[in-house]
Design an enzyme around this catalytic site. Structure first.
Site, mmCIF file in Angstrom:
data_model
loop_
_atom_site.group_PDB
_atom_site.id
_atom_site.type_symbol
_atom_site.label_atom_id
_atom_site.label_comp_id
_atom_site.label_asym_id
_atom_site.label_seq_id
_atom_site.Cartn_x
_atom_site.Cartn_y
_atom_site.Cartn_z
ATOM 1 N N LYS A 1 62.117 75.457 55.096
ATOM 2 C CA LYS A 1 62.955 75.030 53.968
ATOM 3 C C LYS A 1 62.346 73.839 53.229
ATOM 4 C CE LYS A 1 66.708 71.993 54.340
ATOM 5 N NZ LYS A 1 66.770 70.895 53.482
ATOM 6 N N ASN A 2 61.981 72.804 53.975
ATOM 7 C CA ASN A 2 61.562 71.577 53.288
ATOM 8 C C ASN A 2 60.178 71.695 52.656
ATOM 9 O OD1 ASN A 2 64.020 70.426 53.676
ATOM 10 N ND2 ASN A 2 63.415 69.211 55.467
ATOM 11 N N ARG B 1 69.337 67.591 47.269
ATOM 12 C CA ARG B 1 68.488 66.413 47.279
ATOM 13 C C ARG B 1 67.102 66.739 46.702
ATOM 14 N NH1 ARG B 1 68.038 60.919 47.613
ATOM 15 N NH2 ARG B 1 66.279 60.292 48.865
ATOM 16 N N CYS C 1 72.890 66.557 51.385
ATOM 17 C CA CYS C 1 73.755 66.199 52.515
ATOM 18 C C CYS C 1 73.993 64.692 52.541
ATOM 19 C CB CYS C 1 73.100 66.618 53.833
ATOM 20 S SG CYS C 1 73.115 68.387 54.095
ATOM 21 N N ARG D 1 71.015 57.417 49.908
ATOM 22 C CA ARG D 1 69.716 58.095 49.848
ATOM 23 C C ARG D 1 69.034 57.692 48.539
ATOM 24 N NH1 ARG D 1 70.268 64.225 51.973
ATOM 25 N NH2 ARG D 1 68.031 63.942 52.193
ATOM 26 N N PRO D 2 68.456 56.485 48.535
ATOM 27 C CA PRO D 2 67.872 55.986 47.286
ATOM 28 C C PRO D 2 66.604 56.759 46.906
ATOM 29 C CG PRO D 2 67.369 54.481 49.098
ATOM 30 C CD PRO D 2 68.247 55.556 49.668
ATOM 31 N N ILE D 3 66.181 56.611 45.631
ATOM 32 C CA ILE D 3 64.900 57.201 45.219
ATOM 33 C C ILE D 3 63.985 56.120 44.625
ATOM 34 C CG2 ILE D 3 65.752 59.582 44.886
ATOM 35 C CD1 ILE D 3 65.614 58.984 41.820
ATOM 36 N N ASP D 4 64.225 54.872 45.066
ATOM 37 C CA ASP D 4 63.434 53.771 44.501
ATOM 38 C C ASP D 4 61.937 53.928 44.762
ATOM 39 O OD1 ASP D 4 64.473 53.333 47.198
ATOM 40 O OD2 ASP D 4 63.370 51.447 47.158
ATOM 41 N N ASP E 1 65.822 65.493 61.841
ATOM 42 C CA ASP E 1 66.503 66.757 61.533
ATOM 43 C C ASP E 1 66.807 67.572 62.793
ATOM 44 O OD1 ASP E 1 66.352 65.962 58.942
ATOM 45 O OD2 ASP E 1 64.727 67.302 58.373
ATOM 46 N N ILE F 1 66.048 57.038 61.207
ATOM 47 C CA ILE F 1 65.753 57.307 59.792
ATOM 48 C C ILE F 1 66.990 57.108 58.910
ATOM 49 C CG2 ILE F 1 64.829 58.997 58.121
ATOM 50 C CD1 ILE F 1 62.778 58.368 60.297
ATOM 51 N N ARG G 1 72.487 76.460 53.750
ATOM 52 C CA ARG G 1 71.468 75.794 52.932
ATOM 53 C C ARG G 1 70.095 75.886 53.580
ATOM 54 N NH1 ARG G 1 73.252 69.960 50.969
ATOM 55 N NH2 ARG G 1 71.206 70.256 50.092
HETATM 56 C C1 EPZ Z 1 63.352 64.662 53.747
HETATM 57 O O1 EPZ Z 1 64.315 63.899 53.030
HETATM 58 C C2 EPZ Z 1 64.062 65.924 54.177
HETATM 59 N N1 EPZ Z 1 64.568 66.608 53.008
HETATM 60 C C3 EPZ Z 1 65.201 65.591 55.120
HETATM 61 O O2 EPZ Z 1 65.660 66.830 55.602
HETATM 62 C C4 EPZ Z 1 64.689 64.759 56.300
HETATM 63 O O3 EPZ Z 1 65.787 64.313 57.069
HETATM 64 C C5 EPZ Z 1 63.898 63.551 55.801
HETATM 65 O O4 EPZ Z 1 62.857 63.972 54.869
HETATM 66 C C6 EPZ Z 1 63.232 62.764 56.930
HETATM 67 O O5 EPZ Z 1 62.355 63.599 57.636
HETATM 68 C C7 EPZ Z 1 63.755 67.362 52.285
HETATM 69 O O6 EPZ Z 1 62.576 67.539 52.576
HETATM 70 C C8 EPZ Z 1 64.339 68.046 51.111
HETATM 71 P P1 EPZ Z 1 62.717 60.327 53.170
HETATM 72 P P2 EPZ Z 1 63.844 62.700 52.131
HETATM 73 O O7 EPZ Z 1 62.410 59.972 51.772
HETATM 74 O O8 EPZ Z 1 62.508 63.008 51.562
HETATM 75 C C9 EPZ Z 1 64.468 55.882 52.824
HETATM 76 C C10 EPZ Z 1 67.294 68.331 56.451
HETATM 77 O O9 EPZ Z 1 68.251 68.339 57.260
HETATM 78 N N2 EPZ Z 1 64.072 55.970 51.402
HETATM 79 O O10 EPZ Z 1 61.593 60.573 54.114
HETATM 80 O O11 EPZ Z 1 64.931 62.403 51.194
HETATM 81 C C11 EPZ Z 1 65.659 56.789 53.120
HETATM 82 O O12 EPZ Z 1 66.879 56.171 52.805
HETATM 83 C C12 EPZ Z 1 67.029 67.090 55.679
HETATM 84 O O13 EPZ Z 1 66.566 69.297 56.216
HETATM 85 C C13 EPZ Z 1 64.201 54.862 50.600
HETATM 86 O O14 EPZ Z 1 64.635 53.800 51.033
HETATM 87 O O15 EPZ Z 1 63.710 61.563 53.215
HETATM 88 C C14 EPZ Z 1 65.464 57.075 54.590
HETATM 89 O O16 EPZ Z 1 66.014 56.041 55.344
HETATM 90 C C15 EPZ Z 1 68.115 66.258 55.289
HETATM 91 N N3 EPZ Z 1 63.858 54.978 49.276
HETATM 92 C C16 EPZ Z 1 63.946 57.061 54.777
HETATM 93 O O17 EPZ Z 1 63.418 56.379 53.632
HETATM 94 C C17 EPZ Z 1 63.363 56.132 48.751
HETATM 95 O O18 EPZ Z 1 63.032 56.164 47.548
HETATM 96 C C18 EPZ Z 1 63.276 58.419 54.861
HETATM 97 O O19 EPZ Z 1 63.655 59.200 53.756
HETATM 98 C C19 EPZ Z 1 63.221 57.251 49.593
HETATM 99 C C20 EPZ Z 1 63.596 57.145 50.921
#
Ligand code: EPZ
Length: 432
Positions: free
Chosen positions: A22-23, A93, A117, A122-125, A307, A329, A399
Site C-alpha cells: 500500500k505505502n 494522508r 488515519c 500529522r504535520p507536513i512541515d 504499522d 513514532i 484502506r
Molecule cells: C508513513 O506516514 C506511512 N504512510 C504510515 O503508514 C507510517 O506509519 C509512517 O510512514 C511511519 O512509518 C504512508 O506511507 C502513506 P512520517 P508518514 O512522515 O510519511 C513526524 C499505515 O498504517 N513528521 O515518516 O506520514 C510525524 O509526526 C500508516 O499504513 C513531522 O514532524 O510518516 C511522525 O511523528 C499510517 N513533520 C514522524 O515524523 C513532517 O513534515 C514520522 O512520520 C512529517 C512527519
C-alpha cells in the site's frame, strides 16, 4: 455499512498470498504524474486508498485504465489541472505526494491539506521545508497548500531531514527528480517503499542513488519516459498475517514476500515463541507452544515498524507475563486499547508506553475499528478470542488490506462480511 463477524479460537493452516505494498502504491501512482509517457504499474493492491488516488489522477486529467485486477496503466501526458479537490485529498494522508509530483512536473500544485488515519498531529512541515529548499514558494491558504516553483524551475539542494520522515523523503525525491542539479537528502528515511519509489523513478529515466540508506542523491533529469514497473509486496500485510498465526497458533506459508523486509517483525514473533522459516520468496510461520512476553519499541526501518504495533500488541494480550510496548513514532496510536479491554485484555497506557499483562484468553465482543492497523489488530484479537467478535467501521481496514476476509478464510478462519444493520441505525440516529 458492513462489518466483520469472527468466530475465534481456531488455529490457522494453509497459504496466504501477499498483495502489493500500500505505502509504495500510494506514492508510485502519484509519481506517474512526473512521467511524459505511459506507465504500466503491476502488483497494485486493490484497496480503497489506491482507488482514491487513482480517482484523483483522473480528476487531474490522467488517462487511467485498469488492465486487470492488479495492473493499472496511467498516461499523464495530457494533465489538465494541478488543483486537487478537497473532498478527495482530505480522505487520505498520501495525497501529500501530489504536491511533490505536480510541483516536480508542472512547477505548481494546489492540494488540500491531507487527511488520513488519526494517529496524532500529522504535520507536513518537513515536506514544506524541502520544497522551499528546492526553490519553491509554499503557502497554506484556506486549507490548501499552494506550492509554486520559480520561473527557472526547481533547483538541487542539500536537505537535512530533522526527522527521518517517510513521506517527506519520498516527496522530496519526486519534486527533485526533474529539477536542475543535484539534491542530497541527509537523514533520509530507509523504509522498503522508499527504495521502491526510487526504483520506479529510475526505471523511468531518473537518476537516484542511495535509496535505502540515510543519504539519497538525486540528480535532476529533464524528462522521464514511460515504462512498466511492479510494486514490492506489502511488508505490513505480511506481518499482520504472521501476527495472526502467532496469536491463534497454526502453520501458514506466507507467499510473495521479500523475507529481508520481514526480519524486524520475525525477530519479535520468534522471541514470542513462533517459528519462522525463509523459503525463497515465502516465509513459513508456525506456533504450537506457549506465547511468551516481549518488550517492543517501534522505530524507523529497519527497526520494528509502528504499522505493526497494534497487531503485535494484540498477540501480547494473551502472552504469558507482562510486556512493555513503546510507540516511538506516533503520539496517538493506542486508541484500540479501549476496544481490547472489552475483550478482557489488561492494558495500561501512559503516553507512548503500554504495559500489557497477558491474560489466559480474550472473549469475543462487539468492536469498532478506529484506524487501519488498529482495525487489523482487532481482527487478530477476534481470531484468537473465544466466542464471536463483530468489528464495525471496516472501511478503515479496507484502506490497506486486499481481500482480507477471503485470505483469512483460505487458512481456516471463521470470518465473514455482513451488512451491519445496527451500525446503519446508529448512523441514522446520529444524522437526526
Ligand atoms: C508513513 O506516514 C506511512 N504512510 C504510515 O503508514 C507510517 O506509519 C509512517 O510512514 C511511519 O512509518 C504512508 O506511507 C502513506 P512520517 P508518514 O512522515 O510519511 C513526524 C499505515 O498504517 N513528521 O515518516 O506520514 C510525524 O509526526 C500508516 O499504513 C513531522 O514532524 O510518516 C511522525 O511523528 C499510517 N513533520 C514522524 O515524523 C513532517 O513534515 C514520522 O512520520 C512529517 C512527519
Amino acid at each position: 455499512m458492513q462489518k466483520y463477524v469472527i468466530n475465534g479460537g481456531k488455529p490457522l493452516f494453509g497459504e496466504i498470498e501477499i498483495s502489493g505494498a500500500k505505502n509504495a502504491a500510494v506514492a508510485i501512482i502519484p509519481a506517474a504524474l512526473l512521467v511524459d509517457g505511459v506507465c504500466r504499474i503491476e502488483n497494485v493492491p486493490q484497496i480503497s486508498d489506491v482507488t482514491l488516488i487513482l480517482r484523483i489522477l483522473e480528476e487531474l486529467g490522467a488517462d487511467v485504465r485498469l488492465l486487470n485486477k492488479n495492473t493499472v496503466q496511467i498516461d499523464s501526458r495530457h494533465i489538465t489541472s494541478c488543483h486537487v479537490p478537497d473532498e478527495l485529498s482530505r480522505k487520505m494522508r498520501a495525497s501529500y505526494y501530489l504536491i511533490g509530483a505536480l510541483l516536480g512536473r508542472f512547477g505548481q500544485a494546489v492540494v488540500s491539506m491531507p487527511g488520513g488515519c488519526d494517529l496524532g498531529t500529522r504535520p507536513i512541515d518537513l515536506h514544506v521545508k524541502s520544497f522551499e529548499k528546492l526553490g519553491a514558494r509554499v503557502d497554506v491558504v484556506s486549507g490548501y497548500v499552494h506550492a509554486t516553483a520559480p520561473k527557472t524551475g526547481l533547483h538541487g539542494a542539500t536537505i537535512y531531514m530533522d526527522q527521518a520522515s517517510v513521506g517527506a523523503t519520498m516527496n522530496t525525491m519526486m519534486a527533485a527528480a526533474r529539477s536542475t542539479g543535484l539534491t542530497i537528502i541527509e537523514n533520509a528515511a530507509k523504509e522498503p517503499h522508499i527504495v521502491d519509489l526510487a526504483n520506479f523513478l529510475n526505471s523511468m529515466g531518473a537518476d537516484i542513488m542511495g535509496a535505502g540508506t540515510d543519504v539519497i542523491r538525486i540528480r535532476g533529469v529533464g524528462q522521464l519516459h514511460g515504462g512498466a514497473y511492479s510494486i514490492i509486496p506489502d511488508q505490513i500485510e505480511a506481518g499482520t498475517y504472521m501476527a495472526a498465526v502467532t496469536a491463534t497458533g497454526g502453520d501458514v506459508l506466507i507467499k510473495n514476500v521479500i523475507p529481508k523486509h520481514l526480519d524486524c517483525i520475525s525477530a519479535k514473533l520468534v522471541e514470542m515463541g513462533a517459528k519462522v522459516e525463509e523459503i525463497g520468496d515465502c516465509v513459513r510461520i508456525s506456533r504450537s507452544g506457549p506465547l511468551k512476553r516481549v518488550n517492543v519499541k517501534t522505530m524507523p526501518y529497519p527497526g520494528f515498524p509502528t504499522d505493526m504495533q497494534p497487531q503485535i500488541s494484540a498477540c501480547l494480550t494473551i502472552a504469558e507475563g507482562t510486556s512493555v510496548v513503546t510507540e516511538g513514532i506516533w503520539e496517538n496510536r493506542y486508541r484500540y486499547v479501549a476496544e481490547f479491554r472489552r475483550m478482557g485484555a489488561q492494558i495500561q497506557v501512559d503516553g507512548k508506553i503500554a504495559v500489557i499483562e497477558g491474560v489466559s484468553k480474550l472473549s469475543g465482543a462487539p468492536l469498532m475499528a478506529c484506524d487501519l492497523r488498529a482495525g487489523a489488530a482487532m481482527v487478530i484479537a477476534g481470531l484468537a478470542a473465544e466466542g464471536t467478535t463483530d468489528i464495525g467501521c471496516i472501511h478503515y481496514i479496507e484502506r490497506g488490506y486486499e481481500n482480507l476476509v477471503e485470505k483469512l478464510r483460505g487458512v481456516g478462519a471463521d470470518i465473514c462480511l455482513v451488512e451491519d444493520e445496527d451500525e446503519e441505525a446508529q448512523h441514522k440516529i446520529e444524522a437526526v
